[in-house]
Motif scaffolding. Sequence first.
Motif, PDB file in Angstrom:
ATOM      1  N   GLN A  94     -60.881  61.272 179.216  1.00  0.00           N
ATOM      2  CA  GLN A  94     -59.940  61.854 178.274  1.00  0.00           C
ATOM      3  C   GLN A  94     -59.605  60.907 177.131  1.00  0.00           C
ATOM      4  N   GLY A  95     -60.407  59.869 176.964  1.00  0.00           N
ATOM      5  CA  GLY A  95     -60.292  59.046 175.776  1.00  0.00           C
ATOM      6  C   GLY A  95     -59.591  57.720 175.962  1.00  0.00           C
ATOM      7  N   MET A  96     -58.598  57.672 176.836  1.00  0.00           N
ATOM      8  CA  MET A  96     -57.867  56.430 177.058  1.00  0.00           C
ATOM      9  C   MET A  96     -58.464  55.729 178.274  1.00  0.00           C
ATOM     10  N   GLY A  97     -57.668  55.512 179.327  1.00  0.00           N
ATOM     11  CA  GLY A  97     -58.193  54.971 180.564  1.00  0.00           C
ATOM     12  C   GLY A  97     -58.079  53.463 180.673  1.00  0.00           C
ATOM     13  N   PRO A  98     -58.419  52.937 181.854  1.00  0.00           N
ATOM     14  CA  PRO A  98     -58.292  51.500 182.129  1.00  0.00           C
ATOM     15  C   PRO A  98     -59.060  50.647 181.123  1.00  0.00           C
ATOM     16  N   GLY A  99     -58.438  49.542 180.734  1.00  0.00           N
ATOM     17  CA  GLY A  99     -59.091  48.604 179.840  1.00  0.00           C
ATOM     18  C   GLY A  99     -59.023  48.940 178.369  1.00  0.00           C
ATOM     19  N   THR A 100     -58.331  50.037 178.026  1.00  0.00           N
ATOM     20  CA  THR A 100     -58.277  50.476 176.626  1.00  0.00           C
ATOM     21  C   THR A 100     -56.961  50.077 175.978  1.00  0.00           C
ATOM     22  N   GLY A 101     -57.046  49.203 174.989  1.00  0.00           N
ATOM     23  CA  GLY A 101     -55.883  48.823 174.197  1.00  0.00           C
ATOM     24  C   GLY A 101     -55.971  49.429 172.815  1.00  0.00           C
ATOM     25  N   ASN A 102     -54.924  49.240 172.040  1.00  0.00           N
ATOM     26  CA  ASN A 102     -54.846  49.861 170.719  1.00  0.00           C
ATOM     27  C   ASN A 102     -54.292  48.895 169.688  1.00  0.00           C
ATOM     28  N   TRP A 103     -54.594  49.147 168.443  1.00  0.00           N
ATOM     29  CA  TRP A 103     -53.856  48.550 167.343  1.00  0.00           C
ATOM     30  C   TRP A 103     -53.553  49.642 166.327  1.00  0.00           C
ATOM     31  N   GLY A 104     -52.587  49.336 165.457  1.00  0.00           N
ATOM     32  CA  GLY A 104     -52.214  50.319 164.442  1.00  0.00           C
ATOM     33  C   GLY A 104     -51.304  49.688 163.410  1.00  0.00           C
ATOM     34  N   MET A 105     -50.692  50.533 162.581  1.00  0.00           N
ATOM     35  CA  MET A 105     -49.756  50.115 161.545  1.00  0.00           C
ATOM     36  C   MET A 105     -50.381  49.097 160.586  1.00  0.00           C
ATOM     37  N   LEU A 106     -51.696  49.195 160.415  1.00  0.00           N
ATOM     38  CA  LEU A 106     -52.413  48.258 159.551  1.00  0.00           C
ATOM     39  C   LEU A 106     -52.022  48.457 158.088  1.00  0.00           C
ATOM     40  N   GLU A 107     -51.673  47.357 157.441  1.00  0.00           N
ATOM     41  CA  GLU A 107     -51.463  47.312 155.996  1.00  0.00           C
ATOM     42  C   GLU A 107     -52.016  45.978 155.512  1.00  0.00           C
ATOM     43  N   ALA A 108     -52.740  45.992 154.392  1.00  0.00           N
ATOM     44  CA  ALA A 108     -53.323  44.753 153.890  1.00  0.00           C
ATOM     45  C   ALA A 108     -53.570  44.861 152.397  1.00  0.00           C
ATOM     46  N   THR A 109     -53.495  43.714 151.742  1.00  0.00           N
ATOM     47  CA  THR A 109     -53.736  43.684 150.302  1.00  0.00           C
ATOM     48  C   THR A 109     -55.215  43.677 149.959  1.00  0.00           C
ATOM     49  N   ASP A 110     -56.060  43.209 150.890  1.00  0.00           N
ATOM     50  CA  ASP A 110     -57.499  43.150 150.594  1.00  0.00           C
ATOM     51  C   ASP A 110     -58.292  43.134 151.892  1.00  0.00           C
ATOM     52  N   ALA A 111     -59.614  43.207 151.753  1.00  0.00           N
ATOM     53  CA  ALA A 111     -60.508  43.318 152.903  1.00  0.00           C
ATOM     54  C   ALA A 111     -60.449  42.087 153.808  1.00  0.00           C
ATOM     55  N   ASP A 112     -60.327  40.895 153.225  1.00  0.00           N
ATOM     56  CA  ASP A 112     -60.278  39.679 154.042  1.00  0.00           C
ATOM     57  C   ASP A 112     -59.049  39.664 154.935  1.00  0.00           C
ATOM     58  N   VAL A 113     -57.931  40.098 154.379  1.00  0.00           N
ATOM     59  CA  VAL A 113     -56.692  40.152 155.168  1.00  0.00           C
ATOM     60  C   VAL A 113     -56.841  41.172 156.298  1.00  0.00           C
ATOM     61  N   ALA A 114     -57.383  42.336 155.980  1.00  0.00           N
ATOM     62  CA  ALA A 114     -57.558  43.373 156.994  1.00  0.00           C
ATOM     63  C   ALA A 114     -58.461  42.890 158.119  1.00  0.00           C
ATOM     64  N   ALA A 115     -59.576  42.251 157.765  1.00  0.00           N
ATOM     65  CA  ALA A 115     -60.507  41.763 158.783  1.00  0.00           C
ATOM     66  C   ALA A 115     -59.848  40.732 159.693  1.00  0.00           C
TER      67      ALA A 115
END
Length: 390
Positions: A94-115
């Motif tokens: 069903q998409g989640m399950g053991p071993g699955t973590g998340n990230w979110g709320m990403l905001e960045a001024t440029d690609a290097d910061v995002a990476a």
Amino acid sequence: MPAAANPSGDLVIAPVSTKGERDEFVDLPYRLHATDPSWVPPLRMEAMELVTPGKNPFFDHADVQHFLARRGGAVVGRISAHIDHLAIAQPPEQGMGPGTGNWGMLEATDADVAAALIARAEAWLRDKGMTRVLAPLSMSIWEEPGQLIQGFDHPPTVMMGHQPERYRGWIEGAGYDPVKTLYTYELDITKEFPPLIQRIVQSGEKNARIRVRNVDRSKFDQEARLILDILNNAWSDNWGFVPFTEREIAYAGKKFKPIVREDLIMVAEYDGEPVAFMMTLPDLNEVLAPMKGNLFPFHWIKLLAWLRKPRVRTMRVPLMGVRKHLQASRLASQLAFMMIEFIRRNAISRYGATRGEIGWILEDNQGMVAIADAIDSHVNKAYRIYEKAL
């Protein structure tokens, strides 16, 4: 956890640990998206509540760490990393399950910061034993899931997110593969539905075994529990499902109560048993957009007046469900069409609405996609959730 420096420059990423840092975390998108006409600034007090332990009940069942990126002392990015223990207890299929973590709320001024931010979130998840990332989720699947990939040219409705198109490239550039697409559908509600749908609704209205009623706001807590009980049952086999806790039920009820209207939320009963519901909300974003996230000094007066008698262009259906034992039956579709039609009539006559939005809907939810197609709606926004092995 110590700060992490980027060897290619003076970029420093550090965990959020103080109230002042939490303020900076919340404030960043207001600065980055100030000139984006399609971004609707949320109320700052609600944005703060979302990321504050003890306020948001998501923290009751999740490990969460927020990070800030600084360059030359200035905040240039943010990200949240989290492990939802209710999500990892779900079946892997069903998409989640053991071993699955998340990230979110990403905001960045440029690609290097995002990476660098994504790499830091991954490292945090890996250190806690996670083997896979499902992202972006900000922060629960029930809040603002996915990266916007279609529909950048118009603002989101209430409870939907908006991210710049460039973020998609940054996520995919970090090695993430698409796993699921979520759609919202819009329609002109001033037009009657096709004749076949009208006949289905009329047949239901004549059926003594079917009753479609408004919710009773005087029994708000009881009705909220009923709706969320149906929701937990109806969605329990869906991809991405995470059950609501008791505290989340209370929290959602408190949050929704100011914009709940009895004639916009329907419960369908069959032989006296509540078996389906449809929740519709006036698009609060229409009144929030000019406020830039602040109620003071005078915006609270406008908001209070609107809450007393909302007039909107758009109505959004964020949630609906039919109990599992009726799913895939003709009755389930009939009840859905009846609730949509009754709400459509009320939205036009009592609130001046002309447009409806339904979603989000999973790309492979054949039943809901068929209903959306049958009422002549079309996709207006698409959000994508990605995965990556750690």
